[in-house]
Design a protein around this motif. Structure first.
Motif, mmCIF file in Angstrom:
data_model
loop_
_atom_site.group_PDB
_atom_site.id
_atom_site.type_symbol
_atom_site.label_atom_id
_atom_site.label_comp_id
_atom_site.label_asym_id
_atom_site.label_seq_id
_atom_site.Cartn_x
_atom_site.Cartn_y
_atom_site.Cartn_z
ATOM 1 N N ILE A 19 0.890 -1.130 0.641
ATOM 2 C CA ILE A 19 0.048 -0.069 0.177
ATOM 3 C C ILE A 19 0.558 1.048 -0.314
ATOM 4 C CG2 ILE A 19 -1.489 1.260 1.248
ATOM 5 C CD1 ILE A 19 -2.918 -1.429 0.805
ATOM 6 N N PHE A 20 0.422 2.179 -1.045
ATOM 7 C CA PHE A 20 0.970 3.755 -0.768
ATOM 8 C C PHE A 20 -0.184 4.567 0.029
ATOM 9 C CE2 PHE A 20 1.916 7.704 -1.961
ATOM 10 C CZ PHE A 20 3.387 7.941 -1.951
ATOM 11 N N MET A 21 -0.055 5.053 0.861
ATOM 12 C CA MET A 21 -0.889 5.788 1.788
ATOM 13 C C MET A 21 -1.097 7.555 1.772
ATOM 14 S SD MET A 21 -3.135 4.573 5.170
ATOM 15 C CE MET A 21 -4.374 3.901 4.853
ATOM 16 N N ILE A 22 -2.153 7.869 1.290
ATOM 17 C CA ILE A 22 -2.246 9.355 1.589
ATOM 18 C C ILE A 22 -2.946 9.927 2.852
ATOM 19 C CG2 ILE A 22 -2.105 11.653 0.680
ATOM 20 C CD1 ILE A 22 -1.911 10.221 -1.876
ATOM 21 N N THR A 23 -2.292 10.254 3.435
ATOM 22 C CA THR A 23 -3.019 11.118 4.942
ATOM 23 C C THR A 23 -3.583 11.929 5.084
ATOM 24 O OG1 THR A 23 -0.989 10.364 6.875
ATOM 25 C CG2 THR A 23 -2.441 8.571 6.015
ATOM 26 N N CYS A 24 -4.194 12.226 6.137
ATOM 27 C CA CYS A 24 -4.271 14.037 6.753
ATOM 28 C C CYS A 24 -2.635 14.115 7.778
ATOM 29 C CB CYS A 24 -6.233 14.175 7.094
ATOM 30 S SG CYS A 24 -5.477 15.788 7.420
ATOM 31 N N MET A 25 -2.321 15.810 8.206
ATOM 32 C CA MET A 25 -1.712 15.760 8.549
ATOM 33 C C MET A 25 -1.935 16.015 9.821
ATOM 34 S SD MET A 25 -0.874 19.989 7.577
ATOM 35 C CE MET A 25 -0.312 20.577 9.387
ATOM 36 N N ASP A 47 3.588 2.414 2.712
ATOM 37 C CA ASP A 47 4.220 3.687 2.646
ATOM 38 C C ASP A 47 3.279 4.860 2.684
ATOM 39 O OD1 ASP A 47 6.757 3.106 2.270
ATOM 40 O OD2 ASP A 47 6.162 2.827 -0.051
ATOM 41 N N GLN A 48 3.410 5.338 3.978
ATOM 42 C CA GLN A 48 2.684 6.859 4.104
ATOM 43 C C GLN A 48 3.355 8.258 3.394
ATOM 44 O OE1 GLN A 48 1.889 7.093 8.475
ATOM 45 N NE2 GLN A 48 0.351 8.039 8.067
ATOM 46 N N TYR A 49 2.672 8.759 2.732
ATOM 47 C CA TYR A 49 2.663 10.210 2.898
ATOM 48 C C TYR A 49 1.567 11.348 3.359
ATOM 49 C CZ TYR A 49 2.775 14.385 -0.306
ATOM 50 O OH TYR A 49 3.328 15.540 -0.533
ATOM 51 N N VAL A 50 2.398 12.427 4.459
ATOM 52 C CA VAL A 50 1.329 13.171 4.708
ATOM 53 C C VAL A 50 1.072 14.554 4.230
ATOM 54 C CG1 VAL A 50 0.750 14.122 7.145
ATOM 55 C CG2 VAL A 50 1.713 11.876 6.994
ATOM 56 N N ILE A 51 -0.326 14.398 3.961
ATOM 57 C CA ILE A 51 -0.818 16.237 3.256
ATOM 58 C C ILE A 51 -1.476 16.678 4.041
ATOM 59 C CG2 ILE A 51 -1.571 15.150 1.264
ATOM 60 C CD1 ILE A 51 -1.114 17.400 -0.309
#
Length: 91
Positions: A19-25, A47-51
């Motif tokens: 999974i490549f996960m995009i989450t709220c900061m 992996d997690q990208y936070v935006i």
């Protein structure tokens, strides 16, 4: 090379995540994401990208560079870790 260093390098080079996960900061969201991903069987397998705003930040017209930065991070994550799915986690 130090003892144990080679095996660490090997693990870094062959790592694949599902999974490549995009989450709220939002700091209130961090523990819920970790708990949910563990419950879904993805503990230490994403992996997690936070935006800010997660999906809203990704498509924001007010902050167009945020979406481009997210795209570049997704591309890097896919290239390095061969993720099979992308998940946006909003709240």
């Amino acid at each position: 090379m130090k003892k144990g260093m080679k095996s660490r390098i090997d693990k870094l080079q062959i790592h694949k995540s599902n999974i490549f996960m995009i989450t709220c900061m939002d700091f209130r969201f961090v523990l819920d994401v970790k708990k949910t991903m563990t419950e879904l069987g993805y503990r230490e397998d994403y992996d997690q990208y936070v935006i800010a705003g997660a999906s809203l930040g990704f498509v924001s017209e007010d902050h167009a560079n945020w979406g481009q930065a997210a795209v570049e991070h997704i591309q890097l994550g896919l290239a390095l870790h061969h993720s099979r799915q992308i998940i946006f986690a909003d709240h």
